[in-house]
Design a protein around this motif. Structure first.
Motif, short mmCIF file in Angstrom:
data_model
loop_
_atom_site.label_atom_id
_atom_site.label_comp_id
_atom_site.label_asym_id
_atom_site.label_seq_id
_atom_site.Cartn_x
_atom_site.Cartn_y
_atom_site.Cartn_z
N ASP A 123 0.82 -1.21 0.00
CA ASP A 123 0.00 0.00 0.00
C ASP A 123 0.86 1.26 0.00
OD1 ASP A 123 -2.34 -1.44 -0.03
OD2 ASP A 123 -2.56 -1.43 2.16
N SER A 124 2.03 1.20 0.63
CA SER A 124 2.91 2.37 0.67
C SER A 124 3.29 2.80 -0.74
CB SER A 124 4.18 2.05 1.46
OG SER A 124 3.89 1.66 2.78
N MET A 125 3.49 1.83 -1.63
CA MET A 125 3.91 2.14 -2.99
C MET A 125 2.79 2.79 -3.79
SD MET A 125 7.03 1.38 -3.01
CE MET A 125 7.33 1.63 -4.75
N ARG A 126 1.55 2.72 -3.28
CA ARG A 126 0.43 3.34 -3.98
C ARG A 126 0.15 4.76 -3.49
NH1 ARG A 126 -1.08 -2.21 -4.15
NH2 ARG A 126 -1.96 -2.21 -2.06
N MET A 127 0.91 5.22 -2.51
CA MET A 127 0.76 6.60 -2.04
C MET A 127 1.11 7.57 -3.16
SD MET A 127 2.56 6.30 1.73
CE MET A 127 2.70 8.11 1.81
#
Length: 246
Positions: A222-226
């Motif tokens: 999910d961090s990479m979708r920030m």
């Protein structure tokens, strides 16, 4: 760093000025041939720079140091030795013997990298990702303050590489080493690093950009979708793929 070649003098690195803080995870990102691995070998004390110095806590690096561990692109394990013997091999090579405490630590490190109960297995029975885990455990055996990693996941398939990236993040959070991670993968750099050092195209490569990664830790998919992370990935891809790094 200058090399003498048949075609004449080749300046691989020039005016590289870089500071890394204690327990910071630095990714060195750049195109092939920009001197990333050369820079790592200089920091490790394996190469002497043509000019300039590298220092750790104010002390010049002139040879390999006990407080620096190295993970290379390939783990280069001894095929006839068990995983435990591969992890403790540097101690046996340097001192001629291995203590019980060192073997206990080797087994604990194998557990840390996800290879619990496999200490008596031989490398030929392991996948590439598992072999690289052994290489990481071996580099951590003498508990170095600094860990240098030269594209350690480059030979792995995409899924295993992603898995190893998350595993390395967990290991780093538990052991809190100062890490210099060499890579040409933008996503890998953004996932793992506190800061990304972007090298210019070679020859005469230098530090073109020094960027801080905005996402908090621990990082997940999910961090990479920030939005901030996507913006950083786009920025890095733009400057590297369009050769705007100068």
């Amino acid at each position: 760093m200058t090399f003498d070649t048949r075609a004449g003098e080749l300046i691989a690195l020039q005016h590289v000025n870089l500071a890394i803080n204690d327990h910071e995870f630095i990714a060195v990102l750049g195109p092939s041939g920009c001197g990333k691995s050369t820079l790592m070998r200089i920091v490790a004390g394996l190469l002497k720079p043509s000019a300039g110095t590298v220092s750790v806590q104010g002390e010049a690096v002139v040879e390999p140091r006990d407080d620096i561990g190295i993970v290379f692109q390939k783990p280069t394990l001894l095929p006839w030795a068990t995983l435990e013997d591969n992890v403790v091999f540097p101690m046996k090579h340097k001192f001629g013997r291995v203590t019980k405490d060192q073997r206990d630590r080797a087994r604990e490190l194998l557990k840390t990298v996800g290879l619990a109960s496999l200490e008596n297995r031989r490398p030929g029975r392991l996948s590439g990702g598992m072999q690289q885990r052994v290489g990481i455990a071996r580099a951590l055996l003498h508990n170095p303050e600094i860990l240098l990693m030269d594209e350690p996941f480059s030979a792995l398939d995409a899924l295993t590489r992603e898995e190893m990236g998350f595993e390395l993040q967990n290991i780093w959070q538990n052991h809190r080493k100062t890490v210099m991670f060499i890579t040409h993968s933008i996503v890998e750099a953004v996932l793992l690093a506190d800061r990304i050092i972007v090298m210019s195209h070679g020859p005469c490569a230098h530090v073109a950009e020094d960027l801080r990664v905005p996402a908090p830790r621990p990082r997940t998919g999910d961090s990479m979708r920030m939005a901030e992370m996507q913006d950083l990935v786009s920025h890095l891809r733009d400057i590297l793929m369009t050769k705007k790094v100068a």
